[in-house]
Design an enzyme around this catalytic site. Sequence first.
Site, mmCIF file in Angstrom:
data_model
loop_
_atom_site.group_PDB
_atom_site.id
_atom_site.type_symbol
_atom_site.label_atom_id
_atom_site.label_comp_id
_atom_site.label_asym_id
_atom_site.label_seq_id
_atom_site.Cartn_x
_atom_site.Cartn_y
_atom_site.Cartn_z
ATOM 1 C CB THR A 40 -0.950 0.011 1.214
ATOM 2 O OG1 THR A 40 -0.182 0.010 2.415
ATOM 3 C CG2 THR A 40 -1.887 -1.189 1.196
ATOM 4 C CB VAL A 42 0.429 5.590 3.562
ATOM 5 C CG1 VAL A 42 0.992 6.227 4.833
ATOM 6 C CG2 VAL A 42 -0.427 6.608 2.807
ATOM 7 C CB CYS A 43 2.392 0.493 4.146
ATOM 8 S SG CYS A 43 0.903 0.458 5.176
ATOM 9 C CB ALA A 44 5.295 1.776 -0.213
#
Length: 151
Positions: A40, A42-44
């Site tokens: 995802t 933002v997680c990246a």
Amino acid sequence: MNIGDILPDFTLTDHNKKEWSKKSLEGKMILLSWHPLAWTKVCAQQMQSLEEHVNDFEKMGVVALGLSVDTVPSKHAWAKELGIEKTPLLSDFWPHGHFASLLGIFRKNDGFSERANIIVDKKGIIRFIKIYPISELPDIKEMVGELGKWM
């Protein structure tokens, strides 16, 4: 868990199949950077910001770990896709979300953790906890500043 609590015991495997545990991290400052799910946006960005600051963490003597409930193979492929080479990405897949649950950040209804940063001092005491909205990218400069308070 609350500030001042002792980090619970854990053993998790990273994206390169290396085991990490509370015991293996004894005497080190730790940043536990939790993201809900791999693959995802933002997680990246959150994990890439850890990777971009790996030298800052090393200079401070901090072990920065990225954690989620994703499987080891998924985290391995994701790290490769993102170009993450130095930041360990740990899997809290099985028992599903167990470590996140011990920390009080597992979202049972969603099946994943909060987005959170937790700082643990060299004695294993939790010194900082911040939970972010799922869609919000944590400010890495804030984390570097918070870590500096506990050096």
